[in-house]
Structures are given as C-alpha cells and as structure tokens.
Scaffold this active site. Sequence first.
Site, PDB file in Angstrom:
ATOM      1  N   ARG A 138       0.845  -1.197   0.000  1.00 36.77           N
ATOM      2  CA  ARG A 138       0.000   0.000   0.000  1.00 36.77           C
ATOM      3  C   ARG A 138       0.882   1.249   0.000  1.00 36.77           C
ATOM      4  O   ARG A 138       1.855   1.335   0.750  1.00 36.77           O
ATOM      5  CB  ARG A 138      -0.919   0.013   1.219  1.00 36.77           C
ATOM      6  CG  ARG A 138      -1.885  -1.165   1.235  1.00 36.77           C
ATOM      7  CD  ARG A 138      -2.854  -1.128   2.386  1.00 36.77           C
ATOM      8  NE  ARG A 138      -3.659  -2.337   2.409  1.00 36.77           N
ATOM      9  CZ  ARG A 138      -4.596  -2.597   3.315  1.00 36.77           C
ATOM     10  NH1 ARG A 138      -4.839  -1.725   4.294  1.00 36.77           N
ATOM     11  NH2 ARG A 138      -5.285  -3.726   3.263  1.00 36.77           N
ATOM     12  N   GLU A 190      -6.676  -0.638  15.534  1.00 39.36           N
ATOM     13  CA  GLU A 190      -7.279  -1.580  14.592  1.00 39.36           C
ATOM     14  C   GLU A 190      -6.294  -2.666  14.174  1.00 39.36           C
ATOM     15  O   GLU A 190      -5.148  -2.383  13.839  1.00 39.36           O
ATOM     16  CB  GLU A 190      -7.754  -0.836  13.341  1.00 39.36           C
ATOM     17  CG  GLU A 190      -8.356  -1.755  12.286  1.00 39.36           C
ATOM     18  CD  GLU A 190      -8.438  -1.113  10.917  1.00 39.36           C
ATOM     19  OE1 GLU A 190      -8.459  -1.858   9.932  1.00 39.36           O
ATOM     20  OE2 GLU A 190      -8.459   0.142  10.834  1.00 39.36           O
ATOM     21  N   ARG A 238       0.887  -6.154  12.727  1.00 40.20           N
ATOM     22  CA  ARG A 238       0.258  -5.528  13.892  1.00 40.20           C
ATOM     23  C   ARG A 238       0.080  -6.538  15.023  1.00 40.20           C
ATOM     24  O   ARG A 238       0.140  -6.180  16.203  1.00 40.20           O
ATOM     25  CB  ARG A 238      -1.077  -4.894  13.504  1.00 40.20           C
ATOM     26  CG  ARG A 238      -0.903  -3.687  12.591  1.00 40.20           C
ATOM     27  CD  ARG A 238      -2.167  -2.876  12.441  1.00 40.20           C
ATOM     28  NE  ARG A 238      -1.936  -1.718  11.568  1.00 40.20           N
ATOM     29  CZ  ARG A 238      -2.769  -0.691  11.437  1.00 40.20           C
ATOM     30  NH1 ARG A 238      -3.896  -0.667  12.121  1.00 40.20           N
ATOM     31  NH2 ARG A 238      -2.480   0.311  10.627  1.00 40.20           N
ATOM     32  N   SER A 298     -10.402  -5.589  10.006  1.00 42.50           N
ATOM     33  CA  SER A 298     -11.639  -4.974   9.545  1.00 42.50           C
ATOM     34  C   SER A 298     -12.393  -6.037   8.758  1.00 42.50           C
ATOM     35  O   SER A 298     -11.849  -6.606   7.814  1.00 42.50           O
ATOM     36  CB  SER A 298     -11.331  -3.752   8.668  1.00 42.50           C
ATOM     37  OG  SER A 298     -12.475  -2.985   8.429  1.00 42.50           O
ATOM     38  N   ARG A 300       2.037   1.236  10.255  1.00 41.39           N
ATOM     39  CA  ARG A 300       1.568   1.632   8.920  1.00 41.39           C
ATOM     40  C   ARG A 300       2.743   1.564   7.937  1.00 41.39           C
ATOM     41  O   ARG A 300       3.558   2.476   7.867  1.00 41.39           O
ATOM     42  CB  ARG A 300       0.992   3.047   8.979  1.00 41.39           C
ATOM     43  CG  ARG A 300       0.167   3.437   7.769  1.00 41.39           C
ATOM     44  CD  ARG A 300      -0.431   4.822   7.951  1.00 41.39           C
ATOM     45  NE  ARG A 300      -1.328   4.886   9.081  1.00 41.39           N
ATOM     46  CZ  ARG A 300      -2.609   4.522   9.070  1.00 41.39           C
ATOM     47  NH1 ARG A 300      -3.136   4.077   7.947  1.00 41.39           N
ATOM     48  NH2 ARG A 300      -3.356   4.615  10.150  1.00 41.39           N
TER      49      ARG A 300
END
Length: 426
Positions: A261, A348, A390, A351, A276
């Site tokens: 990403r 988070e 994560r 999701s 991130r």
Amino acid sequence: MHDIKAIRDNPETYDRGWQARGLSPQTPTLLALDRDLRAAQTAVQTAQSRRNEASKLIGQAKAAKDEARAAELMAQVEALKAEMAAAAETEAAAGKDLRDLLAALPNIPDAVVPPGEDEKDNAEQSRTGHPRRMNNARDHVDIGAGLGGMDFEAAARMSGSRFVVLKSGVARLERAIGQFMLDLQTGTNGYSEVSPPVLVKADALFGTGQLPKFEEDLFRTTGEHYLIPTAEVSLTNLVREQITDEEELPLRLTALTQCFRSEAGSAGRDTRGMIRQHQFQKVELVAITTPEQSAAEHDHMVASAQMVLEKLGLAYRTMLLCTGDMGFTAKKTFDLEVWLPSQATYREISSISNCGDFQARRMDARCQKRGEKGTRFVHTLNGSGLAVGRTLVAVLETFQEEGGRVFIPEVLQPYMGGLTHLEPGA
C-alpha cells in the site's frame, strides 16, 4: 456497483444511503443518464427497424423496375445509417457516463449501521481480555531493537521509509504468527488455504472496488499489473465471471500474502514502527455466499478473527463502524482493535466487512441452484484474520518482561521450536 433498475424503482432508499455516507443526492443525475441511455437505445432500434423495412422495399421497387422509387429508398437508407450512427454514439456516451458514475458510488449501508462522520461515532460492541497497563511500557520499536531483531535503518537505506528488516527470533516470531493463523483458520474455522498471485490486472481491482477510486493507494508496475493491497483482491476474483452452484456455498477462502500500500494521505501518521507500512503480511479471510447466508457468515468471520486474538491472549474490543467510517465496498463492517500497552489504547488489527452483492455485480459473479435456469449475484465478505505485523507488535508489547525478554504465547511455542521467550542478544 449498483443495479440501475433497483435505483429506478426505489430512488429514495439509495439517496438516503448515500446521504448517510456524506454524499449529496445522486439519483437525479443517475436517472437522467438512464433516461438518455434508454432514449438513445430506442432511437437506434427505431432507426434500425426503419432501415430494414426500407431495404426490403428497395428490392420490391427494383423488381417492379421502379428505379426512381428504388433511388429514393436508397437515399432513405443512407440517411437512416447516419441517424443510427449518431444515436449509437449518444448511446455509448450515455452508457459510459452512467457506468462511470455507478462505479464511483459506494455501497449502501445496512439499516443497523449507526450514523456518523468518522471513527469517533463508531459503536463499541464488546471488550474481551484484560488490557495490560504498565507505567513504563516500551513500544515495539525499542523492544525489537533490544532483541536485535528489528532494523528500520537498514530498511530505509535500501527501500526508504515505512519498511522494516526483521531478524533472528523476531523474524521467526512473525513467521510463527502467520502460520498459526493459517492453521487455525483452515483447521478449525472451515477455510481453504489458497496461494494466489500478488500481481493482478486492473479488472481484478475494479471488481473488488479499489479501482478507479483508490488508484493512488496502489503500487503499479511499469506494465499492466498492480501489486495487491490485500489478498481480498485475489481471493474474491476467483469467482469472477463464474456461476457457482449454490450447494457449494458458503465458500471460505484464506491466504497469507505480502500486501502493498502506498499509504497515500497518511503523511505524518504512525511514522514510527510497524503500524503503517508499505509492505506487510496479512492473513485474509474471504467468503462467497448466497444472499440468505451472508449475515450469518459475517458473524462467523468476525468470530474467526476474534479467535486468533483470544488464543494469543491479547485484549481487544469489537467495534461496529458508523456510516462515515466504513470502506467503499462495505454495507456493514466490524473492526477488531487490539490493546497496545505503549500507547495505552486500542488500535485496529482487523476490519471485517459484508459487501452484499456490490462486488459481485462488478465482477459478474453469480450462483445457481442445481437443475434451475435462473442465476443471481453472490454475496462477498472479507476480513483480516489478522494483520501479521500488527499482531507481532501487540505480542511484543503485551508480553514484554523485565530485562528486555518477551514471553512467547503458548499457542506459538510449537512454531518456535519450543522456545518460551525471546532473549536480548539471542
């Protein structure tokens, strides 16, 4: 993607749904384009019918040796050809404008999704486990460096920011986490493991909704391929342009892949550490269902992701996302947020979304009962089960001990050759 016939039949429902997501009413423009398209289609059909009739009459006129009438009719045919070409051009333009607008509009929220603008309006559903609170909790960057297993400087020299090199026990722990997740999902929760491509073409990303709206978030090769931002793209496109027997559904798929990403728009956010990054590993869960199965399958997928956190002994909370915080393709989304001691907050880690038939329409993915002719669009669901990096962050921070040691959760110890701790300098 939305069904223009359904919008035509019930425009108020769609406008309410889009307004809940912060958009102005869209149906006036959509229905105007739809009217233009249908008028152009009618004009093409009418002109074609008139041309066919005139062509027949030309033959009759020539048979009767009425050359004047034949010439008149041939002139009419030529004029009708030009009329057809103009109407066809109008039809193509109206069709493209309608398809482009439909492709740019997000899914309609489920009725139970709470209204809201952003994450502050999400609704907490539950908390599980006991958050570990420490006065001097070190973050994963310091812990990883102390273990000699996390090197951001080396990664920056070769790749730039938002990359990391993992080494020794930390690298092995990351691998252990991914393998544990795969084994749990395939052995307990009914998912079939897939090893899919991480390079895909634009049509695949259009099907799952990343294109055209989110192109800036993607990495593209110099050719026709993109690097996947999530294995959702590869797994969901397995049913692209296919008709699946309903008796085979739900179809549950999982994959552990690298994800890529660009993190466009995230400048200044989570610049420290592994939260991130441009490249990371994730275990993805995807389900293909009938319309009747998708709600229950959503619950199953949430429980499958929660199980990972519970077996690792990590505290987390479950959030129902509001209309303003949901992803583009989702009609309903739950987030799992894991407790990070260094930040003393939940972040988070998964999701999990039910997309209804939104992606299926873009992919033309259908199902059919055996022995019946009719088909209908499948429902698609996706979620992280979990983001490996994560999870590694949460394990390192939650199980840090005095002197720099890190306890390895019992479920991971078999994947670590029986090790119970990561030791500094080991």
